[in-house]
Design a protein around this motif. Structure first.
Motif, PDB file in Angstrom:
ATOM      1  N   GLY A  94      -6.890  15.370 -33.822  1.00  0.00           N
ATOM      2  CA  GLY A  94      -7.023  15.150 -34.916  1.00  0.00           C
ATOM      3  C   GLY A  94      -8.235  14.561 -35.568  1.00  0.00           C
ATOM      4  O   GLY A  94      -9.313  14.651 -34.946  1.00  0.00           O
ATOM      5  N   GLU A  95      -8.241  13.763 -36.489  1.00  0.00           N
ATOM      6  CA  GLU A  95      -9.472  13.125 -36.973  1.00  0.00           C
ATOM      7  C   GLU A  95      -9.742  11.544 -36.301  1.00  0.00           C
ATOM      8  O   GLU A  95     -10.855  11.151 -36.485  1.00  0.00           O
ATOM      9  CB  GLU A  95      -9.262  12.689 -38.601  1.00  0.00           C
ATOM     10  N   SER A  96      -8.767  11.277 -35.648  1.00  0.00           N
ATOM     11  CA  SER A  96      -8.806   9.906 -35.101  1.00  0.00           C
ATOM     12  C   SER A  96      -9.460   9.644 -33.791  1.00  0.00           C
ATOM     13  O   SER A  96      -9.747   8.651 -33.240  1.00  0.00           O
ATOM     14  CB  SER A  96      -7.535   9.247 -35.143  1.00  0.00           C
ATOM     15  N   TYR A  97      -9.272  10.862 -32.936  1.00  0.00           N
ATOM     16  CA  TYR A  97      -9.479  10.800 -31.417  1.00  0.00           C
ATOM     17  C   TYR A  97     -10.546  11.656 -31.220  1.00  0.00           C
ATOM     18  O   TYR A  97     -10.313  12.833 -30.972  1.00  0.00           O
ATOM     19  CB  TYR A  97      -8.175  11.042 -30.653  1.00  0.00           C
ATOM     20  N   ALA A  98     -11.739  11.144 -30.834  1.00  0.00           N
ATOM     21  CA  ALA A  98     -12.886  12.271 -30.618  1.00  0.00           C
ATOM     22  C   ALA A  98     -13.564  11.697 -29.549  1.00  0.00           C
ATOM     23  O   ALA A  98     -14.658  12.286 -28.981  1.00  0.00           O
ATOM     24  CB  ALA A  98     -13.895  11.946 -31.713  1.00  0.00           C
ATOM     25  N   ALA A  99     -13.007  10.761 -28.389  1.00  0.00           N
ATOM     26  CA  ALA A  99     -13.425  10.532 -27.172  1.00  0.00           C
ATOM     27  C   ALA A  99     -12.049  10.312 -26.091  1.00  0.00           C
ATOM     28  O   ALA A  99     -10.950  10.058 -26.831  1.00  0.00           O
ATOM     29  CB  ALA A  99     -14.445   9.400 -27.244  1.00  0.00           C
ATOM     30  N   PRO A 100     -12.299  10.220 -25.074  1.00  0.00           N
ATOM     31  CA  PRO A 100     -11.161  10.115 -23.958  1.00  0.00           C
ATOM     32  C   PRO A 100     -10.431   8.577 -24.393  1.00  0.00           C
ATOM     33  O   PRO A 100     -11.324   7.669 -24.643  1.00  0.00           O
ATOM     34  CB  PRO A 100     -11.783   9.796 -22.810  1.00  0.00           C
ATOM     35  N   THR A 101      -9.212   8.597 -24.204  1.00  0.00           N
ATOM     36  CA  THR A 101      -8.402   7.403 -25.052  1.00  0.00           C
ATOM     37  C   THR A 101      -7.315   7.264 -24.156  1.00  0.00           C
ATOM     38  O   THR A 101      -6.565   7.891 -23.622  1.00  0.00           O
ATOM     39  CB  THR A 101      -7.964   7.654 -26.401  1.00  0.00           C
ATOM     40  N   VAL A 102      -7.094   5.772 -23.618  1.00  0.00           N
ATOM     41  CA  VAL A 102      -5.881   5.333 -23.019  1.00  0.00           C
ATOM     42  C   VAL A 102      -4.691   5.477 -24.099  1.00  0.00           C
ATOM     43  O   VAL A 102      -4.770   4.999 -25.259  1.00  0.00           O
ATOM     44  CB  VAL A 102      -6.035   3.844 -22.725  1.00  0.00           C
ATOM     45  N   ILE A 103      -3.802   6.102 -23.587  1.00  0.00           N
ATOM     46  CA  ILE A 103      -2.522   6.409 -24.267  1.00  0.00           C
ATOM     47  C   ILE A 103      -1.429   5.265 -24.505  1.00  0.00           C
ATOM     48  O   ILE A 103      -0.857   4.843 -23.636  1.00  0.00           O
ATOM     49  CB  ILE A 103      -1.612   7.624 -23.701  1.00  0.00           C
ATOM     50  N   THR A 104      -1.607   4.428 -25.530  1.00  0.00           N
ATOM     51  CA  THR A 104      -0.641   3.432 -25.787  1.00  0.00           C
ATOM     52  C   THR A 104       0.537   3.901 -26.630  1.00  0.00           C
ATOM     53  O   THR A 104       0.391   5.114 -26.888  1.00  0.00           O
ATOM     54  CB  THR A 104      -1.485   2.364 -26.759  1.00  0.00           C
ATOM     55  N   PRO A 105       1.694   3.309 -26.670  1.00  0.00           N
ATOM     56  CA  PRO A 105       2.693   3.733 -27.477  1.00  0.00           C
ATOM     57  C   PRO A 105       2.265   4.142 -29.035  1.00  0.00           C
ATOM     58  O   PRO A 105       2.728   5.336 -29.465  1.00  0.00           O
ATOM     59  CB  PRO A 105       3.679   2.798 -27.441  1.00  0.00           C
ATOM     60  N   ALA A 106       1.301   3.567 -29.560  1.00  0.00           N
ATOM     61  CA  ALA A 106       0.920   3.798 -30.952  1.00  0.00           C
ATOM     62  C   ALA A 106       0.131   5.271 -30.857  1.00  0.00           C
ATOM     63  O   ALA A 106       0.421   5.883 -31.686  1.00  0.00           O
ATOM     64  CB  ALA A 106       0.049   2.686 -31.492  1.00  0.00           C
ATOM     65  N   VAL A 107      -0.830   5.298 -29.724  1.00  0.00           N
ATOM     66  CA  VAL A 107      -1.463   6.554 -29.520  1.00  0.00           C
ATOM     67  C   VAL A 107      -0.596   7.825 -29.512  1.00  0.00           C
ATOM     68  O   VAL A 107      -0.498   8.798 -29.993  1.00  0.00           O
ATOM     69  CB  VAL A 107      -2.593   6.478 -28.341  1.00  0.00           C
ATOM     70  N   PHE A 108       0.218   7.560 -28.712  1.00  0.00           N
ATOM     71  CA  PHE A 108       1.579   8.728 -28.419  1.00  0.00           C
ATOM     72  C   PHE A 108       2.198   8.878 -29.581  1.00  0.00           C
ATOM     73  O   PHE A 108       2.251  10.255 -29.909  1.00  0.00           O
ATOM     74  CB  PHE A 108       2.446   8.312 -27.117  1.00  0.00           C
ATOM     75  N   ASP A 109       2.547   8.043 -30.438  1.00  0.00           N
ATOM     76  CA  ASP A 109       3.280   8.467 -31.758  1.00  0.00           C
ATOM     77  C   ASP A 109       2.134   9.313 -32.658  1.00  0.00           C
ATOM     78  O   ASP A 109       2.623  10.139 -33.195  1.00  0.00           O
ATOM     79  CB  ASP A 109       3.796   7.266 -32.398  1.00  0.00           C
TER      80      ASP A 109
END
Length: 375
Positions: A94-109
């Motif tokens: 989407g628009e929010s994630y443009a780089a590798p990111t640790v998947i927290t519960p909020a990111v997963f949702d």
């Protein structure tokens, strides 16, 4: 003790994995579980020393069961390995994630909410994340996004010609296959630096297919848009389609949105054109005129869109084929190149896809950055 990174690439009925050393990113193990959800799923796995295993999985097993089999294989051959992270291919950021990111519960949702934009991929990507959480506890899960390579696009490229109120709600072009294109760019930088500095059209041709205009190693334009349905015709996906055709299906033909979705994602492309198969090898071997028609249509559309990608860069210095069709279907490559002769001379390369290695590189860099920040 050897620090490792487990890389997972989950599909609707498959789970590919590789285990990399964290320091030099050499491959320690790799494999693939296939036919998940069917009657006779299996997993083939191998080690760097050539050891191979085939494991029969439970009938109709899911990604959780497949990952258990992967971890059991790793445990059987563990030679002092310590898993530091699990890297996952996530198709849509989407628009929010443009780089590798640790998947927290909020990111997963947040990634779950993007599933309607990639219904054939995102739910299965996230199923592997959920399985890794359950089975591996506190080990970090890292999302590596197919959309990220295209995040540098400017408004002329990522906007649709829609009113601002709709564009402001995230209806825009994102692009996909970014992990594959990032790998292509890295190989060009290492092996063909002059070409890497120039204007390259990269063709990721497989059951999913797209093109990317890469100038100086950066994405300039790509054929896929808001979803992985746009652009080239694919194995079972239609590619670019007059939006009015979808309105006609809904309004005049009385099809439900679910029926339209199934038609466009699952029964179109090479399968829909040929009426036979979405497999290029099968179509090449067939003497059915519809098989030839489907392949000719595919080659024409690839050439037309490749010319559009060249226009986005003001010319073309090279064309790189990758993906299952791009790497292995020489007659398809030849048909595409014949239709592009009008562009003049340009270099042609075939580069084997290796999305998993790019994911390992991204995860390793993120872990190193986190280590420096905590030092």
């Amino acid at each position: 003790m050897i620090d490792t990174i487990l890389v997972l690439n989950a599909g609707s009925s498959s789970l590919k994995f590789q285990v990399f050393r964290s320091d030099d990113l050499s491959v320690l193990a790799r494999g693939k579980a296939v036919r998940l959800g069917e009657e006779a799923p299996t997993m083939d796995a191998s080690l760097a020393d050539g050891t191979r295993e085939r494991v029969a999985l439970q009938p109709a097993c899911d990604h959780d069961t497949a990952l258990r089999a992967v971890l059991a294989f790793v445990d059987r051959h563990d030679d002092g390995w310590r898993m530091r992270a699990v890297a996952h291919r996530i198709v849509h950021g989407g628009e929010s994630y443009a780089a590798p990111t640790v998947i927290t519960p909020a990111v997963f949702d947040a990634l779950t909410r993007l599933s309607p934009l990639a219904p054939l991929h995102q739910p299965h990507n996230l199923a592997a994340v959920a399985a890794a959480r359950r089975l591996l506890g506190a080990i970090p899960n890292i999302a590596c996004f197919d959309t990220a390579f295209h995040a540098c696009h400017g408004p002329l490229t990522h906007h649709f010609a829609l009113e601002k109120s709709l564009r402001d709600q995230g209806i825009r072009r994102y692009g996909f296959h970014g992990l594959s294109y990032e790998w292509v760019a890295s190989v060009l930088a290492e092996r063909h630096p002059v070409l890497h500095a120039g204007r390259v059209v990269a063709a990721h041709l497989g059951n999913g297919a797209s093109l990317c205009a890469i100038s100086g190693g950066r994405s300039v334009d790509t054929t896929m848009g808001m979803t992985a349905l746009d652009g080239l015709p694919m194995g079972t996906r239609c590619g670019a389609l007059d939006p009015g055709a979808m309105l006609y299906m809904l309004q005049a033909l009385g099809m439900s949105s679910e029926e339209v979705s199934a038609a466009l994602y699952e029964r179109s492309g090479l399968l829909g054109l040929s009426g036979l198969s979405n497999d290029v090898e099968t179509l090449l071997a067939s003497d059915d005129p519809q098989a030839r028609f489907a392949l000719d249509y595919f080659a024409l559309k690839v050439a037309q869109f490749a010319a559009a990608m060249a226009a986005a860069m003001g010319g073309i210095d090279g064309l790189v084929f990758t993906g299952g069709i791009g790497e292995h279907a020489a007659p398809v490559r030849a048909a595409i190149l014949e239709r592009l002769r009008f562009l003049g001379d340009f270099e042609v390369q075939v580069i084997a896809a290796n999305e998993e290695r790019i994911m390992a590189m991204q995860a390793s860099a993120l872990l190193a950055e986190a280590g420096r920040a905590s030092a």
